[in-house]
Design a protein around this motif. Structure first.
Motif, short mmCIF file in Angstrom:
data_model
loop_
_atom_site.label_atom_id
_atom_site.label_comp_id
_atom_site.label_asym_id
_atom_site.label_seq_id
_atom_site.Cartn_x
_atom_site.Cartn_y
_atom_site.Cartn_z
N LYS A 1 15.50 -13.21 -48.78
CA LYS A 1 16.34 -13.29 -47.59
C LYS A 1 15.18 -13.13 -46.56
O LYS A 1 15.82 -13.31 -45.24
CB LYS A 1 17.18 -12.07 -47.63
N ARG B 1 14.24 -9.83 -45.74
CA ARG B 1 14.78 -8.90 -45.40
C ARG B 1 14.00 -7.59 -45.07
O ARG B 1 12.99 -7.23 -46.16
CB ARG B 1 16.08 -8.35 -46.15
N SER C 1 24.58 -9.70 -47.93
CA SER C 1 24.93 -11.23 -47.66
C SER C 1 23.90 -12.26 -47.94
O SER C 1 22.98 -11.94 -47.90
CB SER C 1 25.54 -11.28 -46.20
N ASN D 1 22.73 -14.85 -46.58
CA ASN D 1 22.04 -15.62 -45.67
C ASN D 1 20.59 -15.23 -45.55
O ASN D 1 20.21 -14.22 -45.98
CB ASN D 1 22.71 -15.32 -44.27
N SER E 1 26.28 -14.69 -41.67
CA SER E 1 26.25 -14.60 -43.30
C SER E 1 27.18 -15.89 -43.75
O SER E 1 27.89 -16.45 -42.96
CB SER E 1 27.55 -13.33 -43.56
N GLU F 1 31.89 -9.26 -42.97
CA GLU F 1 31.35 -8.24 -44.22
C GLU F 1 32.32 -6.87 -44.24
O GLU F 1 32.94 -6.70 -43.27
CB GLU F 1 29.89 -7.86 -44.29
N HIS G 1 21.03 -9.84 -35.76
CA HIS G 1 21.94 -10.01 -36.69
C HIS G 1 22.78 -11.33 -36.32
O HIS G 1 23.03 -11.44 -35.33
CB HIS G 1 22.80 -9.12 -36.71
MG MG Z 1 24.06 -9.12 -44.09
#
Ligand code: MG
Ligand code: TXA
Length: 337
Positions: free
Chosen positions: A53, A55, A140, A142, A148, A177, A234
């Motif tokens: 991701k 992330r 999620s 994405n 997402s 979400e 986001h």
């Molecule tokens: Mg998310």
């Protein structure tokens, strides 16, 4: 890595579960959005989620279980109110933050000593959790920062070559979400992220439901986030999203004054016949808007929209979740007329 697309047949769900048991990550359908699932108790598997991701390491993952009765296996304490909320809203789009035990490694919780527990209602997701016999960490599915995914095809686009498989379980029902809550005291909760279990619904069981300030406001420099996810940009497509909070006439006038080759508008279905410029629609009521929002944000990129003026959604009920995603997609740019 070759990413295989799996169907929701029993055979293929067993394949998906085996992959998860073997420390791989798999795109999986839920009733909210698609998730990127891995064994939450396996630090190496969870590391792959963060890599795929892109992330930030301090953003914790939600742990998905087949039944709330299993929450005690991964937490140190469950307040009575959590049981009452789970009884009413689980399985479904609610995540309850609880103190974690040692079975959940720190990488899963982003370094926090709490974890979000969610019991998804999607039958395919439920089956995968049961077959794998593992707690499943799933953000999620994405690329970090992008809207997402609500279709298997969205996951394929973001994750092709980066994950072992994607399970196609159809279009996600809710489209935004889960509601994330923390329990504060005996009978009150704080909403950290709004979703389809609304403030109004929680108020039926809680004496107080606090909407965290960061849900509608940008965090100021140095301010601590109650939920790490609120710090990050986001849900943003490539297009520049601008919310215009006004009546339809003023909206049309504003778009007209700012029209350009790559301008699109995201409007309500009922505005269609009166709207003279290029547009997409995202339903009328809040549930339809939630269901369609992320898909439309992705489609606006597909058609090459540069700037998108969005009719502001209502902020009551599920609308709060829609508005919360949109203001983040818009980088908090709201024009009020
Ligand atoms: Mg998310
Ligand atoms: O509906 C959903 O919740 C989806 C599906 C796949 O289940 N999952 C999802 O996960 O949205 P993710 O990682 O994209 O978003 C989780 C959010 C993040 O904003 C994170 O910061 C917050 O929940 N969160 C997770 N654990 C937390 C914790 N222990 N304390 C505070 N916030 C937490």
């Amino acid at each position: 890595m070759n990413t295989v697309l799996l169907s929701d047949s029993n055979n293929e769900l067993e394949k998906a579960s085996d992959l998860i048991r073997n420390g791989e990550i798999v795109g999986i359908p839920t009733e909210t959005v698609y998730g990127l699932g891995a064994d939450a108790s396996n630090a190496n598997a969870v590391r792959k989620i963060f890599e795929a991701k892109g992330r930030p390491a301090d953003n914790p993952l939600i742990v998905h279980l087949a039944d709330f009765s299993q929450a005690k296996d991964f937490t140190t304490y469950i307040p009575e109110l959590a049981y009452e909320l789970a009884e009413r809203f689980c399985p479904g789009p609610l995540t309850i933050v609880l103190p974690k035990n040692k079975k959940i490694p720190m990488i899963t919780s982003g370094g926090l000593d709490t974890i979000g527990i969610r019991i998804p209602s999607h039958p395919v997701m439920h089956r995968i959790i049961e077959l794998s016999g593992r707690p499943i960490a799933a953000p999620s599915a994405n690329t970090s920062g992008y809207p997402s995914p609500t279709l298997a095809e969205h996951v394929m686009r973001d994750m092709n070559g980066k994950i072992a498989a994607v399970v196609d379980g159809g279009c996600s029902e809710f489209g935004v979400e889960s509601t994330v809550i923390a329990i504060e005291g005996k009978s009150s909760v704080r909403i950290l992220r709004p979703g389809c279990v609304t403030k109004e619904m929680l108020s039926e069981l809680c004496s107080e439901v606090i909407i965290d300030h960061a849900i509608l406001h940008e965090l100021e420099a140095g301010q601590k986030a109650a939920s790490p996810g609120m710090k990050y940009k986001h849900y943003s497509p490539k297009a520049n999203i601008i919310i215009v909070d006004s009546d339809l006439d003023s909206f049309i006038a504003y778009v007209g004054a700012n029209i350009n080759d790559d301008v699109y508008s995201l409007i309500f279905d009922k505005d269609k016949d009166l709207f003279p410029y290029r547009y997409m629609t995202y339903g009328n009521d809040s549930s339809e808007q939630a269901h369609l929002l992320f898909q439309r944000l992705r489609e606006l990129d597909d058609v090459g929209a540069g700037k998108v003026f969005v009719r502001a959604p209502k902020t009551e009920g599920v609308g709060l979740a829609v508005y919360n995603r949109l203001i983040r997609a818009a980088g908090f740019e709201v024009i009020r007329i």
